[in-house]
Design a protein around this motif. Structure first.
Motif, PDB file in Angstrom:
ATOM      1  N   ASP A  24       0.802  -1.225   0.000  1.00  0.00           N
ATOM      2  CA  ASP A  24       0.000   0.000   0.000  1.00  0.00           C
ATOM      3  C   ASP A  24       0.838   1.280   0.000  1.00  0.00           C
ATOM      4  N   VAL A  25       1.960   1.274   0.680  1.00  0.00           N
ATOM      5  CA  VAL A  25       2.798   2.477   0.757  1.00  0.00           C
ATOM      6  C   VAL A  25       3.770   2.546  -0.421  1.00  0.00           C
ATOM      7  N   LEU A  26       4.489   1.455  -0.673  1.00  0.00           N
ATOM      8  CA  LEU A  26       5.465   1.463  -1.770  1.00  0.00           C
ATOM      9  C   LEU A  26       4.862   1.085  -3.114  1.00  0.00           C
ATOM     10  N   GLY A  27       3.643   0.552  -3.117  1.00  0.00           N
ATOM     11  CA  GLY A  27       2.982   0.224  -4.376  1.00  0.00           C
ATOM     12  C   GLY A  27       3.426  -1.083  -5.007  1.00  0.00           C
ATOM     13  N   PHE A  28       4.023  -1.975  -4.214  1.00  0.00           N
ATOM     14  CA  PHE A  28       4.455  -3.260  -4.741  1.00  0.00           C
ATOM     15  C   PHE A  28       3.247  -4.166  -4.978  1.00  0.00           C
ATOM     16  N   GLU A  29       3.424  -5.146  -5.873  1.00  0.00           N
ATOM     17  CA  GLU A  29       2.406  -6.155  -6.140  1.00  0.00           C
ATOM     18  C   GLU A  29       2.715  -7.406  -5.334  1.00  0.00           C
ATOM     19  N   VAL A  30       1.682  -8.128  -4.964  1.00  0.00           N
ATOM     20  CA  VAL A  30       1.853  -9.392  -4.252  1.00  0.00           C
ATOM     21  C   VAL A  30       1.947 -10.515  -5.277  1.00  0.00           C
ATOM     22  N   SER A  93      11.735  12.819  -4.588  1.00  0.00           N
ATOM     23  CA  SER A  93      10.885  13.727  -3.806  1.00  0.00           C
ATOM     24  C   SER A  93       9.456  13.210  -3.719  1.00  0.00           C
ATOM     25  N   ALA A  94       8.883  12.792  -4.838  1.00  0.00           N
ATOM     26  CA  ALA A  94       7.510  12.278  -4.835  1.00  0.00           C
ATOM     27  C   ALA A  94       7.416  10.976  -4.047  1.00  0.00           C
ATOM     28  N   THR A  95       8.411  10.114  -4.205  1.00  0.00           N
ATOM     29  CA  THR A  95       8.419   8.849  -3.475  1.00  0.00           C
ATOM     30  C   THR A  95       8.524   9.108  -1.977  1.00  0.00           C
ATOM     31  N   PHE A  96       9.402  10.023  -1.580  1.00  0.00           N
ATOM     32  CA  PHE A  96       9.558  10.351  -0.166  1.00  0.00           C
ATOM     33  C   PHE A  96       8.230  10.848   0.410  1.00  0.00           C
ATOM     34  N   GLU A  97       7.559  11.755  -0.291  1.00  0.00           N
ATOM     35  CA  GLU A  97       6.287  12.289   0.197  1.00  0.00           C
ATOM     36  C   GLU A  97       5.251  11.182   0.385  1.00  0.00           C
ATOM     37  N   LYS A  98       5.181  10.261  -0.574  1.00  0.00           N
ATOM     38  CA  LYS A  98       4.210   9.172  -0.479  1.00  0.00           C
ATOM     39  C   LYS A  98       4.521   8.254   0.704  1.00  0.00           C
ATOM     40  N   GLN A 100       6.342   8.946   3.373  1.00  0.00           N
ATOM     41  CA  GLN A 100       6.179   9.704   4.615  1.00  0.00           C
ATOM     42  C   GLN A 100       4.697   9.826   4.979  1.00  0.00           C
ATOM     43  N   ALA A 101       3.831  10.002   3.996  1.00  0.00           N
ATOM     44  CA  ALA A 101       2.389  10.098   4.239  1.00  0.00           C
ATOM     45  C   ALA A 101       1.819   8.782   4.763  1.00  0.00           C
ATOM     46  N   GLY A 102       2.534   7.677   4.532  1.00  0.00           N
ATOM     47  CA  GLY A 102       2.101   6.372   5.026  1.00  0.00           C
ATOM     48  C   GLY A 102       2.492   6.123   6.463  1.00  0.00           C
ATOM     49  N   ASP A 103       2.863   7.159   7.188  1.00  0.00           N
ATOM     50  CA  ASP A 103       3.250   7.065   8.603  1.00  0.00           C
ATOM     51  C   ASP A 103       4.459   6.169   8.850  1.00  0.00           C
ATOM     52  N   SER A 104       5.353   6.100   7.894  1.00  0.00           N
ATOM     53  CA  SER A 104       6.567   5.319   8.070  1.00  0.00           C
ATOM     54  C   SER A 104       7.577   6.135   8.868  1.00  0.00           C
ATOM     55  N   GLU A 105       8.412   5.436   9.617  1.00  0.00           N
ATOM     56  CA  GLU A 105       9.448   6.119  10.395  1.00  0.00           C
ATOM     57  C   GLU A 105      10.524   6.637   9.452  1.00  0.00           C
ATOM     58  N   VAL A 106      10.686   7.948   9.409  1.00  0.00           N
ATOM     59  CA  VAL A 106      11.714   8.565   8.574  1.00  0.00           C
ATOM     60  C   VAL A 106      13.049   8.474   9.304  1.00  0.00           C
ATOM     61  N   GLY A 116      27.767  11.592  -4.296  1.00  0.00           N
ATOM     62  CA  GLY A 116      27.048  11.893  -5.520  1.00  0.00           C
ATOM     63  C   GLY A 116      25.673  11.264  -5.683  1.00  0.00           C
ATOM     64  N   ILE A 117      25.175  10.572  -4.690  1.00  0.00           N
ATOM     65  CA  ILE A 117      23.851   9.950  -4.759  1.00  0.00           C
ATOM     66  C   ILE A 117      22.885  10.736  -3.891  1.00  0.00           C
ATOM     67  N   ARG A 118      21.697  11.003  -4.420  1.00  0.00           N
ATOM     68  CA  ARG A 118      20.635  11.615  -3.619  1.00  0.00           C
ATOM     69  C   ARG A 118      19.758  10.475  -3.118  1.00  0.00           C
ATOM     70  N   ASP A 119      19.537  10.407  -1.791  1.00  0.00           N
ATOM     71  CA  ASP A 119      18.744   9.321  -1.243  1.00  0.00           C
ATOM     72  C   ASP A 119      18.028   9.725   0.033  1.00  0.00           C
ATOM     73  N   CYS A 120      17.198   8.811   0.525  1.00  0.00           N
ATOM     74  CA  CYS A 120      16.493   8.982   1.791  1.00  0.00           C
ATOM     75  C   CYS A 120      16.385   7.600   2.438  1.00  0.00           C
ATOM     76  N   ALA A 121      15.865   7.548   3.668  1.00  0.00           N
ATOM     77  CA  ALA A 121      15.756   6.252   4.341  1.00  0.00           C
ATOM     78  C   ALA A 121      14.554   6.242   5.283  1.00  0.00           C
ATOM     79  N   PHE A 122      13.943   5.071   5.369  1.00  0.00           N
ATOM     80  CA  PHE A 122      12.801   4.808   6.250  1.00  0.00           C
ATOM     81  C   PHE A 122      13.031   3.490   6.959  1.00  0.00           C
ATOM     82  N   ARG A 123      12.185   3.200   7.930  1.00  0.00           N
ATOM     83  CA  ARG A 123      12.120   1.865   8.525  1.00  0.00           C
ATOM     84  C   ARG A 123      10.775   1.266   8.157  1.00  0.00           C
ATOM     85  N   ASP A 124      10.777  -0.012   7.792  1.00  0.00           N
ATOM     86  CA  ASP A 124       9.511  -0.687   7.554  1.00  0.00           C
ATOM     87  C   ASP A 124       8.932  -1.105   8.918  1.00  0.00           C
TER      88      ASP A 124
END
Length: 136
Positions: A24-30, A93-98, A100-106, A116-124
């Motif tokens: 639901d948050v990352l949009g993966f398929e089962v 940026s769009a992925t981070f917003e989505k 983050q809106a899923g109440d994931s721990e940033v 040279g890499i732009r990135d972000c991190a969450f906890r599942d």
């Protein structure tokens, strides 16, 4: 030699919470969901990309893991130091917003790294670190 990465495994504490995060948050398929209760093996993949997947597994499900090892794995999961994965997206940026809106721990907001890499991190939900890189 022609080798590809097919599946990587990440442990979960709550299979339904982990499934909801990746689906639901990352949009993966089962791809599959076998077993029952907390003894489930759930395979998810990026939408339309079944050639690479994540297997969400019960922690320390290998029968060769000792009780002491199970305890260490559980402790490491609780601290968020056991499992991690690196994902990529063309629009961080769009992925981070989505996510983050899923109440994931940033863990880290989007940032340009010195290498040279732009990135972000969450906890599942199980505490696994999910890093997301921006790629062209």
């Amino acid at each position: 030699m022609d080798i590809t990465i097919r599946t990587t495994a990440l442990p979960y504490e709550d299979p339904d919470a982990s499934l909801a995060f990746y689906r639901d948050v990352l949009g993966f398929e089962v791809l599959s969901d076998v077993g029952q209760g907390e003894a489930r093996w759930i395979t998810v993949c990026p939408a339309g990309r079944p050639e690479t997947s994540i297997l969400l597994t019960p922690p320390a499900s290998d029968p060769c893991v000792t009780e002491d090892e199970r305890r260490v794995i559980t402790e490491m999961m609780a601290k968020g130091t056991y499992g991690w994965i690196l994902l990529a997206t063309p629009d961080l940026s769009a992925t981070f917003e989505k996510v983050q809106a899923g109440d994931s721990e940033v863990v880290q907001e989007p940032v340009e790294q010195p290498y040279g890499i732009r990135d972000c991190a969450f906890r599942d939900p199980a505490g696994n670190l999910v890093r997301i890189q921006e790629v062209p």
